[in-house]
Write a protein that holds these residues in place. Sequence first.
Motif, PDB file in Angstrom:
ATOM      1  N   LYS A 229       0.828  -1.205   0.000  1.00 18.04           N
ATOM      2  CA  LYS A 229       0.000   0.000   0.000  1.00 18.04           C
ATOM      3  C   LYS A 229       0.865   1.259   0.000  1.00 18.04           C
ATOM      4  CE  LYS A 229      -4.164  -1.848   2.172  1.00 18.04           C
ATOM      5  NZ  LYS A 229      -5.034  -1.806   3.343  1.00 18.04           N
ATOM      6  N   MET A 230       1.970   1.220   0.769  1.00 18.49           N
ATOM      7  CA  MET A 230       2.842   2.392   0.851  1.00 18.49           C
ATOM      8  C   MET A 230       3.558   2.635  -0.474  1.00 18.49           C
ATOM      9  SD  MET A 230       4.281   1.999   4.735  1.00 18.49           S
ATOM     10  CE  MET A 230       5.061   3.606   4.812  1.00 18.49           C
ATOM     11  N   ILE A 231       3.946   1.569  -1.175  1.00 14.90           N
ATOM     12  CA  ILE A 231       4.573   1.720  -2.490  1.00 14.90           C
ATOM     13  C   ILE A 231       3.550   2.259  -3.481  1.00 14.90           C
ATOM     14  CG2 ILE A 231       5.553   0.430  -4.449  1.00 14.90           C
ATOM     15  CD1 ILE A 231       6.979  -1.361  -2.366  1.00 14.90           C
ATOM     16  N   ALA A 232       2.322   1.741  -3.431  1.00 15.34           N
ATOM     17  CA  ALA A 232       1.260   2.196  -4.329  1.00 15.34           C
ATOM     18  C   ALA A 232       0.953   3.684  -4.136  1.00 15.34           C
ATOM     19  CB  ALA A 232      -0.006   1.368  -4.115  1.00 15.34           C
ATOM     20  N   ARG A 233       1.045   4.171  -2.918  1.00 13.56           N
ATOM     21  CA  ARG A 233       0.780   5.590  -2.629  1.00 13.56           C
ATOM     22  C   ARG A 233       1.997   6.469  -2.898  1.00 13.56           C
ATOM     23  NH1 ARG A 233      -2.432   3.786   2.538  1.00 13.56           N
ATOM     24  NH2 ARG A 233      -4.509   3.720   1.637  1.00 13.56           N
ATOM     25  N   GLY A 234       3.143   5.831  -3.204  1.00 10.62           N
ATOM     26  CA  GLY A 234       4.354   6.597  -3.499  1.00 10.62           C
ATOM     27  C   GLY A 234       5.126   7.006  -2.254  1.00 10.62           C
ATOM     28  N   TRP A 235       4.823   6.409  -1.108  1.00  9.69           N
ATOM     29  CA  TRP A 235       5.503   6.751   0.138  1.00  9.69           C
ATOM     30  C   TRP A 235       6.798   5.963   0.322  1.00  9.69           C
ATOM     31  CZ3 TRP A 235       0.510   6.310   3.550  1.00  9.69           C
ATOM     32  CH2 TRP A 235      -0.331   7.394   3.273  1.00  9.69           C
TER      33      TRP A 235
ATOM     34  N   HIS B 224      21.692 -10.604  -5.443  1.00 16.57           N
ATOM     35  CA  HIS B 224      21.196  -9.233  -5.403  1.00 16.57           C
ATOM     36  C   HIS B 224      19.862  -9.209  -4.673  1.00 16.57           C
ATOM     37  CE1 HIS B 224      24.167  -7.602  -8.187  1.00 16.57           C
ATOM     38  NE2 HIS B 224      24.031  -8.721  -8.888  1.00 16.57           N
ATOM     39  N   GLY B 225      19.510  -8.026  -4.181  1.00 14.90           N
ATOM     40  CA  GLY B 225      18.240  -7.867  -3.492  1.00 14.90           C
ATOM     41  C   GLY B 225      17.803  -6.422  -3.519  1.00 14.90           C
ATOM     42  N   THR B 226      16.612  -6.184  -3.008  1.00 19.93           N
ATOM     43  CA  THR B 226      16.098  -4.821  -2.950  1.00 19.93           C
ATOM     44  C   THR B 226      15.880  -4.422  -1.496  1.00 19.93           C
ATOM     45  OG1 THR B 226      13.796  -5.531  -3.095  1.00 19.93           O
ATOM     46  CG2 THR B 226      14.920  -5.050  -5.177  1.00 19.93           C
ATOM     47  N   THR B 227      15.892  -3.128  -1.284  1.00 16.35           N
ATOM     48  CA  THR B 227      15.586  -2.573   0.024  1.00 16.35           C
ATOM     49  C   THR B 227      14.509  -1.514  -0.173  1.00 16.35           C
ATOM     50  OG1 THR B 227      16.532  -1.708   2.075  1.00 16.35           O
ATOM     51  CG2 THR B 227      17.354  -0.735   0.032  1.00 16.35           C
ATOM     52  N   LEU B 228      13.990  -0.992   0.897  1.00 17.33           N
ATOM     53  CA  LEU B 228      12.931   0.013   0.832  1.00 17.33           C
ATOM     54  C   LEU B 228      13.439   1.335   1.388  1.00 17.33           C
ATOM     55  CD1 LEU B 228      10.035  -2.190   2.240  1.00 17.33           C
ATOM     56  CD2 LEU B 228      10.390  -1.560  -0.148  1.00 17.33           C
ATOM     57  N   ILE B 229      13.133   2.417   0.683  1.00 15.32           N
ATOM     58  CA  ILE B 229      13.467   3.756   1.186  1.00 15.32           C
ATOM     59  C   ILE B 229      12.217   4.623   1.175  1.00 15.32           C
ATOM     60  CG2 ILE B 229      15.897   3.700   0.474  1.00 15.32           C
ATOM     61  CD1 ILE B 229      15.065   5.511  -1.900  1.00 15.32           C
TER      62      ILE B 229
ATOM     63  N   GLY C 125       6.509  10.349   0.970  1.00 15.52           N
ATOM     64  CA  GLY C 125       6.312   9.663   2.241  1.00 15.52           C
ATOM     65  C   GLY C 125       6.678  10.539   3.417  1.00 15.52           C
ATOM     66  N   LEU C 126       7.797  11.266   3.293  1.00 17.88           N
ATOM     67  CA  LEU C 126       8.211  12.158   4.374  1.00 17.88           C
ATOM     68  C   LEU C 126       7.225  13.317   4.518  1.00 17.88           C
ATOM     69  CD1 LEU C 126      12.069  12.172   3.771  1.00 17.88           C
ATOM     70  CD2 LEU C 126      10.763  10.789   5.378  1.00 17.88           C
ATOM     71  N   GLU C 127       6.716  13.792   3.374  1.00 18.94           N
ATOM     72  CA  GLU C 127       5.701  14.849   3.404  1.00 18.94           C
ATOM     73  C   GLU C 127       4.439  14.385   4.122  1.00 18.94           C
ATOM     74  OE1 GLU C 127       4.241  17.524   0.047  1.00 18.94           O
ATOM     75  OE2 GLU C 127       5.986  16.503  -0.816  1.00 18.94           O
ATOM     76  N   ALA C 128       4.096  13.104   3.921  1.00 15.95           N
ATOM     77  CA  ALA C 128       2.870  12.552   4.512  1.00 15.95           C
ATOM     78  C   ALA C 128       2.911  12.565   6.037  1.00 15.95           C
ATOM     79  CB  ALA C 128       2.634  11.128   4.016  1.00 15.95           C
ATOM     80  N   ILE C 129       4.116  12.557   6.617  1.00 18.57           N
ATOM     81  CA  ILE C 129       4.219  12.597   8.086  1.00 18.57           C
ATOM     82  C   ILE C 129       4.603  13.980   8.589  1.00 18.57           C
ATOM     83  CG2 ILE C 129       4.656  10.137   8.369  1.00 18.57           C
ATOM     84  CD1 ILE C 129       7.664  10.867   8.753  1.00 18.57           C
ATOM     85  N   GLY C 130       4.563  14.976   7.696  1.00 20.95           N
ATOM     86  CA  GLY C 130       4.764  16.355   8.145  1.00 20.95           C
ATOM     87  C   GLY C 130       6.149  16.917   7.955  1.00 20.95           C
ATOM     88  N   ILE C 131       7.022  16.215   7.237  1.00 22.13           N
ATOM     89  CA  ILE C 131       8.331  16.798   6.942  1.00 22.13           C
ATOM     90  C   ILE C 131       8.145  17.618   5.681  1.00 22.13           C
ATOM     91  CG2 ILE C 131      10.727  16.335   6.322  1.00 22.13           C
ATOM     92  CD1 ILE C 131      10.627  13.878   8.074  1.00 22.13           C
TER      93      ILE C 131
END
Length: 189
Positions: A41-47, A69-74, A79-85
């Motif tokens: 859901k967070m990836i879908a919302r662009g967070w 190889h692998g992936t990580t999440l940032i 996403g930072l805007e969504a929490i008020g940054i």
Amino acid sequence: MTTPSDTQSLILSRAATRPGNLALPLPEGLVGAAAKMVVGKMIARGWLEEVEANLRRSEPMWRETGDGHGTTLIATEAGLEAIGIEPVVASAVASVRRAKPRLEPVQMPDDTDTAKPVAIRAGTKQAQIIAMLQRPEGATVAEMVEATGWLAHTVRGCISGALKKKLGLPIAAEKVEGRGMVYRLSEGS
């Protein structure tokens, strides 16, 4: 704009405190299908964004893609805007982290429950100072004092402590004739 749930806010606020805005490790107890659902859901919302993990820096992996190889999440700027940054602050932090690769391995804290989120909210004096430092002409201590109402030593303390040390922003100082010492956010330092 959609408001993040408590779990999503916790993931994003922890990511804001980590080098490179890493969203991993996820909160304790969030595993399996529940973790995939929340992250999806967070990836879908662009967070959140799934990027290739740098195993040389010991970045935690979200999923393995094969061949070692692998992936990580940032956390993204959205996403930072969504929490008020504030966007100007999020973009400053993100651009500096992209421009300044770390040479030493990143050590993730063992006890992630004690991670303190970076407290940058829209309209704060700290956000005002960052916006002033991002301008092409930069800002002097006197200009920042006038804009914030702080004393000069408080402005200098914010620059050296909160912005340079805590957020890791590279701030350059240059003496300009007629203005005095001018501070700027330097992108390539």
